[in-house]
Motif scaffolding. Structure first.
Motif, PDB file in Angstrom:
ATOM      1  N   SER A  48      70.239  27.464 -46.243  1.00  0.00           N
ATOM      2  CA  SER A  48      69.596  28.152 -45.054  1.00  0.00           C
ATOM      3  C   SER A  48      68.842  29.270 -45.517  1.00  0.00           C
ATOM      4  O   SER A  48      69.033  30.124 -46.348  1.00  0.00           O
ATOM      5  N   GLU A  50      67.165  31.325 -43.212  1.00  0.00           N
ATOM      6  CA  GLU A  50      67.445  32.585 -42.738  1.00  0.00           C
ATOM      7  C   GLU A  50      68.717  33.598 -43.159  1.00  0.00           C
ATOM      8  O   GLU A  50      68.387  34.802 -42.981  1.00  0.00           O
ATOM      9  N   SER A 174      67.442  33.433 -33.949  1.00  0.00           N
ATOM     10  CA  SER A 174      67.384  34.608 -34.934  1.00  0.00           C
ATOM     11  C   SER A 174      68.405  35.865 -34.362  1.00  0.00           C
ATOM     12  O   SER A 174      68.914  36.382 -35.396  1.00  0.00           O
ATOM     13  N   TYR A 177      72.060  34.716 -35.688  1.00  0.00           N
ATOM     14  CA  TYR A 177      71.931  34.967 -37.108  1.00  0.00           C
ATOM     15  C   TYR A 177      72.436  36.307 -37.551  1.00  0.00           C
ATOM     16  O   TYR A 177      73.260  36.430 -38.333  1.00  0.00           O
TER      17      TYR A 177
ATOM     18  N   TYR B  29      65.749  43.259 -39.994  1.00  0.00           N
ATOM     19  CA  TYR B  29      65.478  41.922 -39.917  1.00  0.00           C
ATOM     20  C   TYR B  29      64.223  41.392 -39.478  1.00  0.00           C
ATOM     21  O   TYR B  29      63.568  40.513 -40.296  1.00  0.00           O
ATOM     22  N   THR B  33      61.712  39.507 -41.913  1.00  0.00           N
ATOM     23  CA  THR B  33      60.834  38.192 -41.612  1.00  0.00           C
ATOM     24  C   THR B  33      59.228  38.133 -41.300  1.00  0.00           C
ATOM     25  O   THR B  33      58.724  37.194 -41.657  1.00  0.00           O
TER      26      THR B  33
END
Lengths: 229, 116
Positions: A48, A50, A174, A177, B29, B33
């Motif tokens: 994974s 992520e 996302s 997650y 996060y 990203t």
């Protein structure tokens, strides 16, 4: 019959007692009592892409709320890179004492992600994670706390989330997650004793010292009178 | 009935307060990203709510805000936040010194070090 029932009851009670953490578990922790913790980048053994980012982003907040000084996770990475410490094997090979010297960390938290299996591809309604968390004292290299339970985390799938997923599947994924990683982190950290900035620190420490003292007394009794088990 | 209302209120209050940390996580996060000015700006804005209240300032967050405003080129603001972190949490001194080295241009950092 009544005696048997009573005996069974006692056995059940004894089992319930052993379910609480063993006395020795927190001996090293309370001996060193870390105030500042450096969270090292998640070591990813899964496919994974992520998951590591999601875990990295959701580990600091529960630790801060538990009463520890946590070095902000992302800025810390830049500080370490500037010192020539990069993610991966180099990081694992760095002696914990180096982090004390560099940042003033009392302890470092190593996180390894072994498995991350989402049960549904699009909505990611649940995930099974296997991870190891290990808190290591930077002065002695002793392990202060460890958790390696495998857990299944369910997401808070709701109607609005479904609508969100239809509108923007990627955003919803996302979000999911991050949610799942946060829940996994919170579940794992439940067994970590409160830090010094937490108002429960003294209560938990006193309770631990009490239990440890009683266990030590029991052990001493047994040794002085070995026939009387 | 009163118990139900009270517990509903308690749940609502908890939900509002606890939303702050999930927002923090999500914002972090977003930086990991898609690093860049928009994500730094959004995160710094979120952290402002904490750094504005010195008494209730959680550990590390003023340093974190300082780092991102520094990356955005607002060095004076970054210095103020770094000072606040060290004042409130002296255990952060070594870490904050390393952050200053990273984000503050060399002269500014040297000037700060000269004054004890």
């Amino acid at each position: 019959m009544r005696q048997l029932a009573l005996a069974l009851f006692v056995v059940i009670l004894a089992c319930a007692c052993t379910a609480t953490p063993a006395v020795d578990d927190y001996a090293a922790f309370y001996e060193h009592q870390p105030r500042t913790i450096l969270v090292l980048p998640v070591r990813n053994e899964t496919t994974s892409a992520e998951a590591p980012g999601a875990f990295q982003s959701t580990i600091a907040s529960p630790l801060i709320q538990r009463g520890y000084y946590i070095f902000p996770v992302l800025p810390t990475l830049d500080v370490m890179r500037a010192e020539g410490i990069f993610e991966g094997e180099e990081l694992v090979g760095t002696p914990p004492a180096r982090f004390k010297e560099l940042l003033g960390a009392d302890a470092v938290l190593y996180i390894t992600l072994h498995t991350w299996d989402t049960s549904y591809a699009v909505l990611a309604s649940g995930v099974t994670v296997a991870m190891t968390y290990q808190l290591v004292d930077t002065s002695t290299g002793a392990t202060l706390w460890k958790d390696d339970a495998k857990r299944t985390i369910q997401s808070q799938a709701s109607g609005s989330l479904l609508a969100m997923a239809i509108n923007a599947a990627i955003t919803a994924m996302s979000t999911q997650y991050v949610y799942l990683a946060r829940e996994a982190n919170i579940a794992a950290l439940a067994s970590l004793p409160a830090g010094q900035m937490n108002r429960n620190f003294e209560t938990e420490r006193t309770r631990y010292l009490d239990v440890a003292a009683r266990a030590a007394a029991r052990k001493a009794n047994k040794q002085s009178d070995p026939d009387n088990e | 009935m009163r118990v139900a209302i009270l517990s509903a209120l308690a749940v609502l209050t908890t939900a509002c307060v606890s939303q702050r940390w999930p927002n923090y996580d999500a914002s972090l996060y977003a930086i990991s990203t898609e690093p860049g000015a928009p994500a730094y700006e959004a995160h710094a804005k979120l952290l402002e709510a904490w750094s504005g209240d010195e008494g209730g300032l959680p550990p590390g967050l003023a340093a974190e805000e300082g780092f991102y405003v520094g990356l955005l080129g607002r060095f004076d603001q970054a210095q103020v936040l770094f000072d606040l972190e060290v004042k409130r949490y002296p255990e952060s001194a070594a870490f904050v010194a390393a952050l200053r080295e990273l984000v503050i241009p060399h002269e500014a950092s040297a000037a700060v070090k000269a004054t004890p």
